[in-house]
Design an enzyme around this catalytic site. Sequence first.
Site, PDB file in Angstrom:
ATOM      1  N   SER A 180      23.842  18.225  93.584  1.00  0.00           N
ATOM      2  CA  SER A 180      22.954  19.346  93.288  1.00  0.00           C
ATOM      3  C   SER A 180      21.593  19.134  93.938  1.00  0.00           C
ATOM      4  O   SER A 180      21.277  18.030  94.404  1.00  0.00           O
ATOM      5  CB  SER A 180      22.784  19.505  91.776  1.00  0.00           C
ATOM      6  OG  SER A 180      22.149  18.364  91.237  1.00  0.00           O
ATOM      7  N   LYS A 187      20.006  14.391  77.731  1.00  0.00           N
ATOM      8  CA  LYS A 187      19.298  15.594  78.202  1.00  0.00           C
ATOM      9  C   LYS A 187      20.095  16.851  77.870  1.00  0.00           C
ATOM     10  O   LYS A 187      19.544  17.855  77.425  1.00  0.00           O
ATOM     11  CB  LYS A 187      19.056  15.501  79.708  1.00  0.00           C
ATOM     12  CG  LYS A 187      18.279  16.685  80.279  1.00  0.00           C
ATOM     13  CD  LYS A 187      18.041  16.544  81.768  1.00  0.00           C
ATOM     14  CE  LYS A 187      19.299  16.777  82.565  1.00  0.00           C
ATOM     15  NZ  LYS A 187      19.745  18.192  82.573  1.00  0.00           N
ATOM     16  N   ASP A 188      21.403  16.786  78.071  1.00  0.00           N
ATOM     17  CA  ASP A 188      22.245  17.941  77.752  1.00  0.00           C
ATOM     18  C   ASP A 188      22.294  18.212  76.255  1.00  0.00           C
ATOM     19  O   ASP A 188      22.646  19.317  75.834  1.00  0.00           O
ATOM     20  CB  ASP A 188      23.667  17.729  78.291  1.00  0.00           C
ATOM     21  CG  ASP A 188      23.777  18.107  79.770  1.00  0.00           C
ATOM     22  OD1 ASP A 188      22.785  18.636  80.306  1.00  0.00           O
ATOM     23  OD2 ASP A 188      24.827  17.872  80.375  1.00  0.00           O
ATOM     24  N   GLU A 235      22.806  48.002  78.575  1.00  0.00           N
ATOM     25  CA  GLU A 235      22.286  46.798  77.927  1.00  0.00           C
ATOM     26  C   GLU A 235      21.143  46.230  78.759  1.00  0.00           C
ATOM     27  O   GLU A 235      21.046  46.475  79.964  1.00  0.00           O
ATOM     28  CB  GLU A 235      23.393  45.756  77.778  1.00  0.00           C
ATOM     29  CG  GLU A 235      24.462  46.132  76.757  1.00  0.00           C
ATOM     30  CD  GLU A 235      23.944  46.056  75.332  1.00  0.00           C
ATOM     31  OE1 GLU A 235      24.155  45.031  74.657  1.00  0.00           O
ATOM     32  OE2 GLU A 235      23.326  47.041  74.874  1.00  0.00           O
TER      33      GLU A 235
END
Length: 370
Positions: free
Chosen positions: A202, A224-225, A267
């Site tokens: 990433s 962290k997640d 929406e």
Amino acid sequence: MKSKNNMYNFVNSLVVSLPSSKSLTINWNYGSMLGMVLAFQILTGTFLAFYYTADGNVGFSTVQYIMYEVNYGWIFRIFHSNGASLFFIFLYLHIFKGLFMVSYRLKKTWISGLTIYLLLMMEAFMGYVLVWAQMSFWAAVVITSLLSVIPIWGSSIVMWIWSGFGVTSATLKFFFVLHFLLPWGLLVLVLLHLVFLHSTGSTSSLYCHGDYDKICFGPDFWSKDAYNIIFWLLFVVFTLYYPFKLSDPEMFIEADPMMSPVHIVPEWYFLFAYAILRAIPNKVLGVIALFMSIALFYFFVLINNYTSCLVKLNKFLVINYIFSTVILSWLGQCLVEEPYTMLSPLFSIIYFLLIFLMMLTFYYSKKLFI
């Protein structure tokens, strides 16, 4: 260490041994949160499908039956409907983060992510129609009618989706089947998205893809997640206290094909696209602009730039792009009157101009540094 079990190796490569940059912040949580919300939506949607009847005569009543008669049906229904908003909140945050971090360098990941986005918009629209209330029914009429602009086969495609000469029970059943099946295909596409991401690595706040700052994803990034739990708690509290805060009052009135709402509004997560569509008086050009508001981002992958980027200028353009998107979303729910009819075309032009400027910045930043 690799095992003889291929499934174990695959899962291990996703959540443990995946090389990740040490500079990842909480902004990289959006992707994992989206995966959790997708699983949550499939779970709650499956339970709702047990009791839902895709029939125009009883579709609206079925939703009321789930709310009032089925044990804990109300909680599954409000979690599922508000879960769609949670999904799009993190989806837009994920896309904006990708624009800030110039993630379109990762071409396969970017293309698969945009495709997921387009399919999710279709999935959310079909789920919205299933309530079979006034606003959802007329939204189905308006949106499906847009396909008639397709040359030669447009009218035939619209009639095929309608299964007749108007939006009827057969249309509702068509949407229900697709709404139920599409998430399983999305799961496969999401997995493919992850495979592409993990094959390249990433982006990071350092704007680099080098191996010199990489560490294993697990267990360092598991903590962290775990921050996702906070967002889930906020979502549960909001849903229980304000279950219909994001719903339109017309969604509590059964569909009436003989009388349309005074002001048709989609929406909130579709408002920016609706504003662009409404800003152009020509139907064909409006539909093209609506589609290109998302499809233009596919063209970013045609540029090969892995060397540099003008970070400050890119951030300035992305911030302005977000601002124009928010303004368009506000204009999308405004009445069709002055000054909104003047502001919508103006901000639509700004919206597309900013996308082109981001693309040009990405293209010319390579030439400046070579």
